[in-house]
Design a protein around this motif. Structure first.
Motif, PDB file in Angstrom:
ATOM      1  N   LEU B 127      49.686  59.852  43.822  1.00 24.80           N
ATOM      2  CA  LEU B 127      49.062  60.301  45.069  1.00 24.80           C
ATOM      3  C   LEU B 127      50.110  60.886  46.009  1.00 24.80           C
ATOM      4  O   LEU B 127      49.857  61.863  46.716  1.00 24.80           O
ATOM      5  N   ALA B 128      51.303  60.284  45.996  1.00 24.59           N
ATOM      6  CA  ALA B 128      52.381  60.841  46.810  1.00 24.59           C
ATOM      7  C   ALA B 128      52.771  62.220  46.282  1.00 24.59           C
ATOM      8  O   ALA B 128      53.021  63.148  47.043  1.00 24.59           O
ATOM      9  N   VAL B 151      43.116  64.360  45.022  1.00 25.26           N
ATOM     10  CA  VAL B 151      42.904  63.030  44.436  1.00 25.26           C
ATOM     11  C   VAL B 151      42.434  63.178  42.995  1.00 25.26           C
ATOM     12  O   VAL B 151      42.896  62.468  42.096  1.00 25.26           O
ATOM     13  N   ALA B 152      41.516  64.143  42.782  1.00 24.86           N
ATOM     14  CA  ALA B 152      41.010  64.359  41.419  1.00 24.86           C
ATOM     15  C   ALA B 152      42.142  64.768  40.484  1.00 24.86           C
ATOM     16  O   ALA B 152      42.197  64.337  39.329  1.00 24.86           O
ATOM     17  N   LEU B 153      43.075  65.584  40.996  1.00 26.74           N
ATOM     18  CA  LEU B 153      44.227  65.987  40.183  1.00 26.74           C
ATOM     19  C   LEU B 153      45.090  64.777  39.849  1.00 26.74           C
ATOM     20  O   LEU B 153      45.514  64.581  38.696  1.00 26.74           O
ATOM     21  N   ALA B 154      45.325  63.922  40.866  1.00 26.93           N
ATOM     22  CA  ALA B 154      46.116  62.710  40.630  1.00 26.93           C
ATOM     23  C   ALA B 154      45.424  61.808  39.615  1.00 26.93           C
ATOM     24  O   ALA B 154      46.069  61.223  38.736  1.00 26.93           O
ATOM     25  N   PRO B 162      47.851  63.961  26.723  1.00 26.75           N
ATOM     26  CA  PRO B 162      48.588  65.183  26.400  1.00 26.75           C
ATOM     27  C   PRO B 162      47.769  66.459  26.618  1.00 26.75           C
ATOM     28  O   PRO B 162      48.333  67.524  26.822  1.00 26.75           O
ATOM     29  N   VAL B 163      46.453  66.339  26.539  1.00 22.51           N
ATOM     30  CA  VAL B 163      45.601  67.525  26.676  1.00 22.51           C
ATOM     31  C   VAL B 163      44.767  67.402  27.945  1.00 22.51           C
ATOM     32  O   VAL B 163      44.144  66.373  28.193  1.00 22.51           O
ATOM     33  N   ILE B 164      44.774  68.464  28.745  1.00 20.06           N
ATOM     34  CA  ILE B 164      44.016  68.437  29.994  1.00 20.06           C
ATOM     35  C   ILE B 164      43.037  69.597  30.016  1.00 20.06           C
ATOM     36  O   ILE B 164      43.415  70.760  29.793  1.00 20.06           O
ATOM     37  N   LEU B 165      41.763  69.266  30.233  1.00 19.02           N
ATOM     38  CA  LEU B 165      40.728  70.286  30.290  1.00 19.02           C
ATOM     39  C   LEU B 165      40.293  70.434  31.734  1.00 19.02           C
ATOM     40  O   LEU B 165      39.943  69.457  32.389  1.00 19.02           O
ATOM     41  N   MET B 166      40.327  71.662  32.250  1.00 15.80           N
ATOM     42  CA  MET B 166      39.979  71.858  33.650  1.00 15.80           C
ATOM     43  C   MET B 166      38.882  72.900  33.766  1.00 15.80           C
ATOM     44  O   MET B 166      39.004  74.006  33.259  1.00 15.80           O
ATOM     45  N   ASP B 167      37.789  72.523  34.432  1.00 17.59           N
ATOM     46  CA  ASP B 167      36.648  73.415  34.570  1.00 17.59           C
ATOM     47  C   ASP B 167      36.595  73.938  36.003  1.00 17.59           C
ATOM     48  O   ASP B 167      36.109  73.255  36.893  1.00 17.59           O
ATOM     49  N   GLU B 168      37.105  75.104  36.229  1.00 16.82           N
ATOM     50  CA  GLU B 168      37.169  75.731  37.552  1.00 16.82           C
ATOM     51  C   GLU B 168      37.607  74.724  38.614  1.00 16.82           C
ATOM     52  O   GLU B 168      36.914  74.506  39.597  1.00 16.82           O
ATOM     53  N   PRO B 169      38.777  74.119  38.426  1.00 15.29           N
ATOM     54  CA  PRO B 169      39.123  72.979  39.275  1.00 15.29           C
ATOM     55  C   PRO B 169      39.327  73.335  40.743  1.00 15.29           C
ATOM     56  O   PRO B 169      39.205  72.467  41.593  1.00 15.29           O
ATOM     57  N   PHE B 170      39.629  74.587  41.019  1.00 14.36           N
ATOM     58  CA  PHE B 170      39.961  74.919  42.414  1.00 14.36           C
ATOM     59  C   PHE B 170      38.976  75.900  43.030  1.00 14.36           C
ATOM     60  O   PHE B 170      39.199  76.431  44.111  1.00 14.36           O
ATOM     61  N   SER B 171      37.846  76.148  42.339  1.00  9.08           N
ATOM     62  CA  SER B 171      36.995  77.257  42.770  1.00  9.08           C
ATOM     63  C   SER B 171      36.241  76.955  44.056  1.00  9.08           C
ATOM     64  O   SER B 171      35.788  77.879  44.728  1.00  9.08           O
ATOM     65  N   SER B 172      36.090  75.673  44.411  1.00  7.34           N
ATOM     66  CA  SER B 172      35.325  75.392  45.631  1.00  7.34           C
ATOM     67  C   SER B 172      36.210  75.332  46.868  1.00  7.34           C
ATOM     68  O   SER B 172      35.756  74.945  47.930  1.00  7.34           O
ATOM     69  N   LEU B 181      47.147  74.285  45.797  1.00  5.36           N
ATOM     70  CA  LEU B 181      46.826  73.376  44.702  1.00  5.36           C
ATOM     71  C   LEU B 181      47.226  73.958  43.360  1.00  5.36           C
ATOM     72  O   LEU B 181      47.619  73.234  42.442  1.00  5.36           O
ATOM     73  N   GLN B 182      47.133  75.296  43.238  1.00  7.62           N
ATOM     74  CA  GLN B 182      47.560  75.925  41.990  1.00  7.62           C
ATOM     75  C   GLN B 182      49.044  75.707  41.766  1.00  7.62           C
ATOM     76  O   GLN B 182      49.481  75.383  40.654  1.00  7.62           O
ATOM     77  N   GLU B 183      49.835  75.856  42.843  1.00  7.78           N
ATOM     78  CA  GLU B 183      51.274  75.630  42.718  1.00  7.78           C
ATOM     79  C   GLU B 183      51.564  74.191  42.316  1.00  7.78           C
ATOM     80  O   GLU B 183      52.381  73.901  41.438  1.00  7.78           O
ATOM     81  N   LEU B 184      50.845  73.285  42.998  1.00  9.28           N
ATOM     82  CA  LEU B 184      51.012  71.858  42.714  1.00  9.28           C
ATOM     83  C   LEU B 184      50.678  71.560  41.256  1.00  9.28           C
ATOM     84  O   LEU B 184      51.426  70.863  40.547  1.00  9.28           O
ATOM     85  N   ALA B 185      49.556  72.127  40.796  1.00  8.06           N
ATOM     86  CA  ALA B 185      49.129  71.871  39.416  1.00  8.06           C
ATOM     87  C   ALA B 185      50.148  72.430  38.432  1.00  8.06           C
ATOM     88  O   ALA B 185      50.511  71.773  37.455  1.00  8.06           O
ATOM     89  N   ALA B 186      50.641  73.650  38.707  1.00  6.09           N
ATOM     90  CA  ALA B 186      51.623  74.267  37.807  1.00  6.09           C
ATOM     91  C   ALA B 186      52.849  73.371  37.682  1.00  6.09           C
ATOM     92  O   ALA B 186      53.417  73.215  36.596  1.00  6.09           O
ATOM     93  N   ARG B 187      53.245  72.751  38.792  1.00  2.00           N
ATOM     94  CA  ARG B 187      54.422  71.897  38.789  1.00  2.00           C
ATOM     95  C   ARG B 187      54.153  70.590  38.032  1.00  2.00           C
ATOM     96  O   ARG B 187      54.970  70.148  37.220  1.00  2.00           O
ATOM     97  N   LEU B 188      52.982  69.992  38.291  1.00  2.00           N
ATOM     98  CA  LEU B 188      52.723  68.658  37.744  1.00  2.00           C
ATOM     99  C   LEU B 188      52.236  68.680  36.304  1.00  2.00           C
ATOM    100  O   LEU B 188      52.276  67.669  35.622  1.00  2.00           O
ATOM    101  N   LEU B 189      51.744  69.834  35.860  1.00  2.00           N
ATOM    102  CA  LEU B 189      51.173  69.881  34.516  1.00  2.00           C
ATOM    103  C   LEU B 189      52.177  70.340  33.463  1.00  2.00           C
ATOM    104  O   LEU B 189      51.803  70.560  32.309  1.00  2.00           O
TER     105      LEU B 189
END
Lengths: 258, 262
Positions: B127-128, B151-154, B162-172, B181-189
């Motif tokens: 979460l941090a 929170v959902a990403l955390a 090992p495998v992450i499926l994302m269905d339009e995670p940031f579209s709303s 959030l895209q930058e954050l996801a790119a870093r954490l994934l």
């Protein structure tokens, strides 16, 4: 809540005034319709008697609520949890409601005696169904995507299903259970009073029958007034408790922007 | 020292990357074949993006890989040959947070459902990492849309799959929150194999190692377009603008092939 209480008081006051006006205009004999003043004086003069009997009825109602809620919730969980049993339990549940509770009141008194047990059983029976039906409804309508998420997280084993029940299905169904409990709080007094009418030695229903036989209609009205107060207090207590325990249902919380 | 700190923040070593293999998949709804003989792969550790007209079956493909569609046939497995069951984490367009649970409890949901001892230290770290160190006890209702999706990403990362499926995670989300959030996801994934469904070509250009366009009925998967450079990319760079144009024209053709309404 405060506004609701205020409106309730105002409406009650209006009804009392209307009542007094009817008594003044139609001038019925006091054993047909006593005025608010006569009722109030009966309330004060027979206060101890009223309170003794009110305590009995209140205890019956509360015990009925506790047992009815426990049984109702357990019934709903049983129907959901035991897949094969569902086919047998659900018709049984519905059939149990096809028998009018009022019709079996004499039987309950015959079986359980004139004491509190038969009244508690009446209240329990009358509460059981609304609680089961609404909780079951809530349990069946769990958001499908939550269940999908749970499946990707934990799979489809029995232990995963039980955990999903505990952590997702049951909390998600609590608002539905709460609305069942509100109905239960409103109908529980009916069960207790009907039980007392059929055969008892104490309670507000008993007192009303006695007063009726002796043409003490003012005392009847006073008992009725207490009964209404109990029902109202119960409803608001259940409402307040469910709001406090299920705060996420309340959507008037401020939503800060990021 | 810095290395040690980074390692402890990650807590447990992430499992080795596993790719996704879909072979001759078949899925039908109401007698209409959504996929027939669909095959494709995601390279271990890569981010693959699926673009395509709405209703083409992007989400159905994700559900198929996640094992959530019963009436499908074909092979879905990891690149190591073993099934993907229990190795996939799923993140939806809706945050799917439980409204009665705090952010922290939502992140711990998976471990609770599996009957494991909840690892609060790791959940707090995650979460941090998504920037919510001070909102751990907040219920979803008290969080903004962007915070909820964080929170959902955390929660997705807490699964440590090992495998992450994302269905339009940031579209709303609004544009600014989305790009953060895209930058954050790119870093954490990093190190995960990600299959990302999106309707936004720019999102695919920012995050994707391979971009596929889905079209037709039954669906066919277009050849992978591989934008150069490290993610998250700046999609306004000239060579990416060119690729963006190409994706858009492919999408237009896909739309015509699928026959959906404009």
């Amino acid at each position: 809540m405060i506004g609701g209480l205020f409106r309730l008081l105002l409406v009650s006051l209006g009804l009392v005034v209307l009542w007094q006006v009817v008594v003044w205009v139609a001038a019925p004999p006091p054993f047909i319709l006593p005025g608010p003043l006569a009722t109030a004086s009966a309330f004060i003069n027979r206060f101890d008697l009223l309170m003794q009997n009110a305590a009995v009825t209140l205890a019956e109602i509360l015990l009925g609520l506790v047992f009815g809620t426990l049984l109702g919730a357990a019934g709903a969980l049983a129907v959901i949890a035991f897949g094969p049993a569902r086919r047998w339990l659900l018709p049984l549940l519905i059939a149990s409601q096809a028998v009018p509770v009022f019709a079996i009141a004499p039987l309950l008194v015959l079986w359980l005696g004139y004491g509190m047990a038969s009244k508690v059983a009446m209240a329990t029976l009358i509460i059981f169904f609304p609680v089961t039906a609404s909780f079951l409804d809530g349990l069946r309508r769990t958001e499908g995507s939550w269940l999908d998420l749970a499946q990707t997280m934990a799979g489809t084993s029995t232990s995963a299903r039980l955990a999903t029940m505990r952590h997702i299905r049951i909390p998600a169904a609590l608002p539905a259970l709460a609305s069942g409990l509100r109905v239960a709080a409103a109908v529980a007094p009916i069960g207790a009073v009907v039980g007392e009418w059929v055969g008892s030695g104490a309670g507000l229903g008993y007192l009303m029958l006695q007063a009726n036989a002796r043409m003490q209609v003012d005392l009847m009205f006073a008992a009725l007034f207490i009964l209404a107060l109990i029902a109202l207090a119960l409803f608001y207590a259940v409402d307040a408790a469910s709001r406090a325990l299920i705060p996420w249902q309340d959507d008037s919380l401020p939503v800060p922007k990021e | 020292m810095i290395m040690v700190a980074a390692a402890s923040a990650q807590h447990s070593p992430s499992p080795a990357p596993v790719g996704i293999v879909v072979h001759r998949a078949l899925l039908a709804y109401d007698g209409m074949r959504l996929f027939d003989n669909l095959s494709f792969e995601v390279v271990p550790g890569h981010v693959a993006c699926l673009l395509g007209p709405s209703g083409v079956g992007k989400s159905s493909l994700l559900r198929l890989i996640a094992g959530l569609t019963g009436a499908a046939s074909g092979v879905v497995r990891g690149s190591d040959g073993a099934p993907l069951t229990g190795r996939v984490a799923y993140m939806d367009q809706r945050d799917l947070l439980l409204p009665w649970a705090s952010a922290l409890d939502n992140v711990l949901l998976g471990s609770r459902l599996r009957g494991e001892t909840p690892d609060r230290v790791r959940a707090r770290d995650l979460l941090a990492a998504v920037g919510l160190a001070d909102r751990m006890d907040a219920r979803p209702k008290a969080l903004s849309g962007g915070q909820r999706q964080r929170v959902a990403l955390a929660r997705t990362l807490a699964e440590d799959r090992p495998v992450i499926l994302m269905d339009e995670p940031f579209s709303s989300l609004d544009a600014l929150t989305r790009s953060r959030l895209q930058e954050l996801a790119a870093r954490l994934l990093v190190g995960k194999t990600v299959l990302l469904v999106t309707h936004d070509p720019l999102e695919a250009l920012r995050l994707g190692d391979a971009i596929h366009v889905m079209a037709g009925r039954p669906v066919e998967l277009g050849p992978a377009m591989a934008p150069p450079g490290l993610t998250p990319r700046d999609p306004t760079e000239p060579h990416l603008v060119q690729l963006h144009r190409r994706i858009l024209s492919t999408l237009r053709a896909a739309d015509a092939a699928t026959g959906s309404q404009p």
